[in-house]
Write a protein that holds these residues in place. Structure first.
Motif, PDB file in Angstrom:
ATOM      1  N   VAL A 133       1.857   5.781   4.182  1.00 36.54           N
ATOM      2  CA  VAL A 133       2.757   5.816   3.022  1.00 36.54           C
ATOM      3  C   VAL A 133       3.422   4.442   2.852  1.00 36.54           C
ATOM      4  N   ALA A 134       3.541   4.034   1.624  1.00 32.65           N
ATOM      5  CA  ALA A 134       4.217   2.757   1.352  1.00 32.65           C
ATOM      6  C   ALA A 134       5.705   2.915   1.613  1.00 32.65           C
ATOM      7  N   GLU A 135       6.233   2.011   2.412  1.00 29.19           N
ATOM      8  CA  GLU A 135       7.669   2.064   2.728  1.00 29.19           C
ATOM      9  C   GLU A 135       8.494   1.543   1.541  1.00 29.19           C
ATOM     10  N   GLY A 136       8.083   0.456   1.054  1.00 31.86           N
ATOM     11  CA  GLY A 136       8.707  -0.110  -0.161  1.00 31.86           C
ATOM     12  C   GLY A 136       7.580  -0.444  -1.131  1.00 31.86           C
ATOM     13  N   GLU A 137       7.823  -1.444  -1.952  1.00 28.67           N
ATOM     14  CA  GLU A 137       6.738  -1.942  -2.810  1.00 28.67           C
ATOM     15  C   GLU A 137       5.695  -2.589  -1.905  1.00 28.67           C
ATOM     16  N   VAL A 138       4.485  -2.189  -2.047  1.00 33.47           N
ATOM     17  CA  VAL A 138       3.444  -2.690  -1.135  1.00 33.47           C
ATOM     18  C   VAL A 138       2.252  -3.202  -1.942  1.00 33.47           C
ATOM     19  N   ASP A 139       1.778  -4.385  -1.536  1.00 35.55           N
ATOM     20  CA  ASP A 139       0.517  -4.900  -2.081  1.00 35.55           C
ATOM     21  C   ASP A 139      -0.526  -4.877  -0.980  1.00 35.55           C
ATOM     22  N   THR A 140      -1.693  -4.381  -1.335  1.00 38.90           N
ATOM     23  CA  THR A 140      -2.770  -4.318  -0.351  1.00 38.90           C
ATOM     24  C   THR A 140      -4.029  -4.965  -0.924  1.00 38.90           C
ATOM     25  N   TYR A 141      -4.931  -5.356  -0.032  1.00 41.37           N
ATOM     26  CA  TYR A 141      -6.282  -5.739  -0.423  1.00 41.37           C
ATOM     27  C   TYR A 141      -7.196  -4.627   0.050  1.00 41.37           C
ATOM     28  N   VAL A 142      -8.038  -4.152  -0.815  1.00 38.53           N
ATOM     29  CA  VAL A 142      -8.823  -2.946  -0.540  1.00 38.53           C
ATOM     30  C   VAL A 142     -10.311  -3.280  -0.572  1.00 38.53           C
ATOM     31  N   LEU A 143     -11.026  -2.732   0.409  1.00 37.98           N
ATOM     32  CA  LEU A 143     -12.481  -2.909   0.445  1.00 37.98           C
ATOM     33  C   LEU A 143     -13.131  -1.535   0.340  1.00 37.98           C
ATOM     34  N   GLY A 144     -14.008  -1.361  -0.633  1.00 37.12           N
ATOM     35  CA  GLY A 144     -14.659  -0.068  -0.836  1.00 37.12           C
ATOM     36  C   GLY A 144     -15.625   0.259   0.301  1.00 37.12           C
ATOM     37  N   LYS A 145     -15.949   1.543   0.442  1.00 36.09           N
ATOM     38  CA  LYS A 145     -16.781   2.025   1.548  1.00 36.09           C
ATOM     39  C   LYS A 145     -18.137   1.312   1.565  1.00 36.09           C
TER      40      LYS A 145
END
Lengths: 384, 378
Positions: free
Chosen positions: B341-353
């Motif tokens: 769960v995001a604690e605050g505002e969160v930016d992530t980089y995502v890699l698809g399966k």
């Protein structure tokens, strides 16, 4: 969208390329000149036919109701003039004898015989407002004396200074001259007394009891229109009663609508118009084609079609003026030269100037309307 | 080095996860065709892209890839056949012809050909754009002169195009595009006719517009001098956006990945390949990023903010920038073993399966590292 201080694109497009402007002005101007010559000749044709009518010292003119134009003979009984004199408001009624087809003039210069226009009137009852005619009317009291038109076509020899000539085989004494000029029907004019007129004519046409025109003056203060109404009531239906402006209009309508001259000159003008339209279309189309990416760019930038139309039509109007102005100046010169050469009242009038301007604007705007589709359909996406 | 060739296949994130600032351009599921009937030919295939303010986006790709078509659709010069385009907060398909013209007035267009009016001076050509915007005449004149001076054409203001060099003409055209300080600038090979100095002058000016007033610049080019200045590279092939990389993010991804034990054995090229397929995604505070028991579809690298890892209703870890999660389910094929769960505002980089598994297959050492991590966590 366009506001003060905006770029005058249409004007800039017109004047930026001097050689292109010269070419387009030359092409359009040529067509305008064609139209101006036609309009000028038409005007001269009509005016020359009206000079005599304009020269009548009349408020009201009486002539046979069967006449379809002024320059035809259809005499009516002189007694009708007496009847007209009794109509309230009439100051004077004077007879005018006129003929276009029965007077043959032998040129004192080379002896050749030509048909001339002849007018006869009582020297004591003048009917013309031509100063030279009125100045010489006393001399006309002498039998077989005539005044000749010094502006008649040269081959008639009326300006040769000869003292005598021959009219209908009879020697006549030339006692003076006046300046009238020929028209498209007559090469020259001879004016004489009513007695000389009738004596020179033979047969029914020479009947002194029949007149061609009644020249009516209205008493000062009386309304010519009211007097005209009274005359119509008093005279038989075989007599047409015109005010002078009405007779001028009657004659003009005949020349424009009935005679072959009107359609001929109109066709000439139309040809000039069509030629001008084709030239103007070519000029506008080429210009728009050359600048199509620029116009498409304007559309991409956010200019609306209305602005582009204003630019294209504005430029067409400028093109029209650029062609019209030099054509006008040149036509004034040509009018002068041809007028002198052909002895016709060929001169630039406000009417001809305005009509030619209207036609020039019309042909350029119509051709612009045909060519502007190219700009309207220009796809701004294609400029990428 | 890592950032030199970073690319990513982009998909529009779910609406609920969008970042609050409205992007200048938002394209979603865009298909476009040329021709009709049997001659109908699809030229764009399901493209999606978002461009925020202040970004210089360079679009590359072979001829016929659909770059210019995409540019014209975003520029409201064509109507999209399928999909949605929002420009400056307005959905183009809902606008009338007149409203589309209004949108175009807010866009600066720079074309490969300068398309200047030969009859007008440099100043007047720029003024043609300036007069589209309301404002006092002196201000308009000042803006026109100002932009030409900034473009190094102060001494050529009254010159007509035929008296200007090719580079100078193009700079006038660029001045015309920039004089109204548009929030979006669309450019198609704007520096093709320029020499090196003029190119750098133009690029610096465009870059400056992104900084000074947050303009978004979309530029089709093959000029590598520009590519080096780009904030983002979009690569198109055969009507599809094949990669879309924010260079700043790519750099960060590489910086994050490099010290991680898992990625240490990767060559720069392999590291780039992994980064190439990662996309940025924003989560608001409290948003569940993955849920325990659900199938694993993506691998996550935290960029900014902090996430809470919960297993059986108990927090088991907190992860911050540079940490990663979600790899276990991808390797094992089992459901997620924790909720994040995001604690605050969160930016992530995502890699698809799929991309993750492709990367896995690329490097034996990478795969070994991952399996080691997997067994360590179990």
């Amino acid at each position: 969208m366009v506001r003060p201080g905006s770029v005058p694109l249409a004007w800039r497009n017109l004047v930026s390329n001097k050689s292109r402007l010269l070419r387009s002005a030359g092409g359009i101007g040529f067509a305008v000149l064609l139209m101006l010559m036609q309009l000028g000749f038409e005007q001269a044709f009509f005016e020359s036919a009206l000079v005599v009518i304009r020269g009548l010292d009349a408020d009201i003119v009486l002539q046979s109701a069967h006449k379809y134009q002024f320059a035809t003979r259809d005499p009516f009984p002189r007694a009708e003039l007496d009847q007209a004199r009794n109509v309230p408001g009439v100051a004077s009624v004077r007879p005018l004898y006129a003929d276009w087809f029965n007077f043959f003039w032998r040129s004192p210069a080379d002896g050749k015989i030509f048909l001339v226009r002849a007018f006869g009137f009582d020297p004591d009852a003048p009917v013309f407002s031509f100063a030279d005619v009125n100045a010489g009317r006393d001399k006309l009291k002498e039998t077989n004396s005539v005044l000749v038109d010094r502006r008649a076509r040269r081959f008639l020899g009326m300006d040769s200074g000869a003292a005598e000539a021959e009219l209908n085989g009879v020697k006549v004494k030339i006692v003076g001259d006046f300046a009238l000029g020929p028209d498209f029907q007559s090469d020259g004019t001879v004016v004489m007394s009513d007695r000389t007129f009738t004596s020179l004519l033979r047969g029914p046409a020479g009947n002194p009891s029949a007149v061609d025109v009644g020249v009516v003056k209205v008493r000062p203060g009386d309304d010519p229109a009211m007097v005209q109404q009274s005359l119509r009531k008093a005279l038989p239906e075989t007599i047409a009663v015109f005010t002078k402006p009405e007779l001028i209009e009657f004659e003009r309508n005949f020349q424009a609508a009935v005679s072959s001259a009107g359609p001929i000159f109109a066709m000439g003008t139309i040809v000039g118009f069509v030629v001008g339209m084709l030239i103007s279309y070519q000029v506008t189309y080429t210009d728009l084609s050359d600048q199509l990416p620029q116009y498409a760019t304007l559309k991409a930038m956010g200019y609306r079609t209305g602005y582009l139309l204003r630019v294209v039509f504005g430029q067409a109007a400028f093109n029209a003026l650029a062609g019209w102005v030099p054509a006008m100046l040149l036509s004034i010169l040509l009018y002068y030269l041809i007028g002198r050469l052909a002895l016709l009242p060929l001169h630039m009038s406000a009417y001809v100037a305005l009509v030619s301007l209207g036609l020039t604007l019309g042909m350029c705007l119509v051709s612009a309307a045909l060519a502007v589709r190219r700009v309207i359909t220009a796809d701004p996406a294609e400029v990428f | 080095m890592c950032a030199a060739v970073v690319a990513e296949r982009t998909e529009a994130p779910p609406a609920a996860l969008s970042s609050p600032p409205e992007p200048v351009v938002r394209v979603h599921g865009l298909n476009h065709y040329y021709g009709e009937g049997e001659a109908r030919n699809q030229v764009l295939f399901g493209n999606s892209i978002e461009i925020p303010a202040g970004q210089l986006v360079v679009m590359t790709g072979p001829s016929g890839a659909g770059k210019t078509t995409l540019l014209t659709l975003i520029g409201a010069l064509r109507s999209a056949h399928e999909g949605r385009i929002d420009v400056l907060g307005r959905e183009l398909s809902r606008l009338s012809g007149g409203e589309l013209v209004d949108v175009r007035r807010d866009i600066g267009f720079i074309f490969q050909m300068h398309n200047l009016f030969d009859a007008l001076s440099a100043y007047e050509n720029v003024k043609m754009a300036a007069q589209l915007v309301n404002g006092a005449l002196p201000d308009m004149q000042q803006r026109c002169v100002g932009i030409l001076e900034r473009l190094g054409l102060g001494h050529r203001i009254e010159y007509k195009p035929r008296f200007l060099s090719g580079g100078e003409r193009q700079r006038v055209a660029i001045g015309r595009a920039l004089v109204n300080q548009p929030r979006l600038i669309l450019a198609d090979e704007p520096t093709a006719a320029l020499d090196k100095d003029s190119t750098m002058n133009v690029i610096n000016l465009l870059k400056q517009t992104t900084i000074d007033y947050g303009a978004a610049v979309m530029m089709v080019t093959h000029d590598h001098r520009i590519i080096d200045s780009a904030d983002r590279l979009v690569h198109m092939v055969d009507g599809r956006i094949m990669s879309d990389v924010v260079l700043h993010d790519a750099l960060r991804i590489c910086e994050f990945l490099r010290p991680i034990e898992l990625f240490k054995s990767l060559t720069p090229r392999q590291l780039t390949d992994v980064a190439e397929h990662m996309k940025k995604r924003h989560y608001p505070a409290g948003e569940t990023i993955i849920r325990e028991g659900e199938p694993g579809e993506e691998f996550f690298l935290v960029s900014d903010g902090e996430v809470e890892v919960i297993r059986a209703d108990h927090e088991v870890a907190r992860l911050g920038p540079g940490d990663f999660f979600g790899e276990v389910a991808l390797i094992s094929g089992e459901p997620r073993n924790a909720t994040v769960v995001a604690e605050g505002e969160v930016d992530t980089y995502v890699l698809g399966k799929t991309d993750f598994q492709t990367a896995l297959a690329t490097s034996q050492s990478f795969r070994d590292q991952l399996y080691r991590v997997y067994f360590m966590r179990h």
